[in-house]
Design a protein around this motif. Structure first.
Motif, PDB file in Angstrom:
ATOM      1  N   VAL A  67      -5.506  -4.400  -2.268  1.00  0.00           N
ATOM      2  CA  VAL A  67      -4.413  -4.944  -1.678  1.00  0.00           C
ATOM      3  C   VAL A  67      -3.786  -3.610  -0.557  1.00  0.00           C
ATOM      4  CG1 VAL A  67      -1.485  -5.786  -1.784  1.00  0.00           C
ATOM      5  CG2 VAL A  67      -3.470  -7.068  -2.770  1.00  0.00           C
ATOM      6  N   GLU A  68      -3.987  -2.409  -1.405  1.00  0.00           N
ATOM      7  CA  GLU A  68      -3.583  -1.457  -0.871  1.00  0.00           C
ATOM      8  C   GLU A  68      -4.154  -0.937  -0.411  1.00  0.00           C
ATOM      9  OE1 GLU A  68      -1.812   1.425  -4.256  1.00  0.00           O
ATOM     10  OE2 GLU A  68      -0.153  -0.550  -5.005  1.00  0.00           O
ATOM     11  N   LYS A  69      -5.281  -1.716  -0.285  1.00  0.00           N
ATOM     12  CA  LYS A  69      -6.876  -0.421   0.820  1.00  0.00           C
ATOM     13  C   LYS A  69      -6.591  -1.090   2.496  1.00  0.00           C
ATOM     14  CE  LYS A  69      -9.268   1.741  -2.685  1.00  0.00           C
ATOM     15  NZ  LYS A  69     -10.811   1.148  -3.284  1.00  0.00           N
ATOM     16  N   MET A  70      -5.580  -2.374   1.977  1.00  0.00           N
ATOM     17  CA  MET A  70      -5.911  -3.425   3.539  1.00  0.00           C
ATOM     18  C   MET A  70      -5.737  -2.646   5.180  1.00  0.00           C
ATOM     19  SD  MET A  70      -4.234  -6.980   1.825  1.00  0.00           S
ATOM     20  CE  MET A  70      -2.693  -6.535   3.237  1.00  0.00           C
ATOM     21  N   SER A  71      -5.715  -2.748   5.975  1.00  0.00           N
ATOM     22  CA  SER A  71      -5.482  -1.961   7.347  1.00  0.00           C
ATOM     23  C   SER A  71      -3.926  -2.265   7.827  1.00  0.00           C
ATOM     24  CB  SER A  71      -6.738  -2.119   7.938  1.00  0.00           C
ATOM     25  OG  SER A  71      -6.703  -3.591   8.365  1.00  0.00           O
ATOM     26  N   ILE A  72      -3.386  -2.293   6.796  1.00  0.00           N
ATOM     27  CA  ILE A  72      -2.246  -2.715   7.529  1.00  0.00           C
ATOM     28  C   ILE A  72      -1.429  -0.998   7.188  1.00  0.00           C
ATOM     29  CG2 ILE A  72       0.143  -3.323   7.158  1.00  0.00           C
ATOM     30  CD1 ILE A  72      -1.316  -6.370   5.935  1.00  0.00           C
ATOM     31  N   MET A  73      -0.402  -1.279   8.279  1.00  0.00           N
ATOM     32  CA  MET A  73       0.367  -0.002   8.086  1.00  0.00           C
ATOM     33  C   MET A  73       1.019   0.459   7.162  1.00  0.00           C
ATOM     34  SD  MET A  73       0.912   1.186  11.952  1.00  0.00           S
ATOM     35  CE  MET A  73       0.527   1.398  13.190  1.00  0.00           C
ATOM     36  N   HIS A  74       1.165   1.321   7.059  1.00  0.00           N
ATOM     37  CA  HIS A  74       2.557   1.766   5.317  1.00  0.00           C
ATOM     38  C   HIS A  74       3.723   2.731   5.544  1.00  0.00           C
ATOM     39  CE1 HIS A  74      -1.239   2.335   2.000  1.00  0.00           C
ATOM     40  NE2 HIS A  74      -1.037   0.997   3.093  1.00  0.00           N
ATOM     41  N   PRO A  75       4.638   1.944   5.089  1.00  0.00           N
ATOM     42  CA  PRO A  75       4.842   0.424   4.201  1.00  0.00           C
ATOM     43  C   PRO A  75       4.417  -0.819   4.633  1.00  0.00           C
ATOM     44  CG  PRO A  75       7.096   1.636   4.526  1.00  0.00           C
ATOM     45  CD  PRO A  75       6.056   2.448   5.512  1.00  0.00           C
ATOM     46  N   PHE A  76       4.475  -1.711   4.118  1.00  0.00           N
ATOM     47  CA  PHE A  76       4.199  -2.776   4.631  1.00  0.00           C
ATOM     48  C   PHE A  76       4.384  -4.062   2.534  1.00  0.00           C
ATOM     49  CE2 PHE A  76      -0.387  -2.693   2.530  1.00  0.00           C
ATOM     50  CZ  PHE A  76       0.103  -3.382   1.990  1.00  0.00           C
TER      51      PHE A  76
END
Length: 146
Positions: free
Chosen positions: A89-98
């Motif tokens: 989950v934490e390696k998904m290519s979604i900008m942090h924070p999400f």
């Protein structure tokens, strides 16, 4: 009602499908993952910020009649499921924070289920119950000693 191992596996399978939509090698996007539980059908749906459906599953255990609040129960089961595949989950290519957000049936945000941020750790609210009183008592005792 406690989540069965089968329920955790079903939810993790859905979360894995979401992670496949945001592979670590892709350009990061700005979105949250919105989750919706449908009590009448036992479904768990996942959407992006544009309310495009990412995946949907039926959680068999949620079809069983219960007196309990399914939203609270589902929230705990989803947290447990995400924690089990946290690295993915934490390696998904979604900008942090999400975050993974629980939505009600009419689309309103009910609660943050899981927040991914590089610099912040979000604790479960159950761990924080009574913390204010403990801190107040500690401060009072500290000041009385002077």
């Amino acid at each position: 009602m406690k989540a069965t191992p089968q329920t955790i596996q079903q939810i993790q399978r859905a979360i894995r499908k979401v992670t496949e939509k945001f592979p670590p090698t892709a350009d990061p996007v700005l979105t949250d993952i919105h989750l919706q539980v449908k009590p009448e059908s036992g479904e768990l749906l996942a959407f992006n910020d544009e309310m495009e459906e990412l995946t949907r599953i039926v959680v068999d255990q949620w079809l069983e009649p219960t007196e309990e609040d399914l939203y609270n129960y589902a929230s705990v089961a989803i947290k447990q499921s995400i924690s089990g595949i946290r690295d993915l989950v934490e390696k998904m290519s979604i900008m942090h924070p999400f975050s993974f957000v629980m939505m009600g049936e009419d689309g309103e945000t009910m609660s943050d289920i899981y927040i991914v941020d590089d610099d912040t750790m979000i604790l479960d609210t159950e761990l924080l119950k009574g913390l204010d009183k403990e801190l107040d008592d500690f401060l009072k005792n500290l000041l009385e000693d002077d």
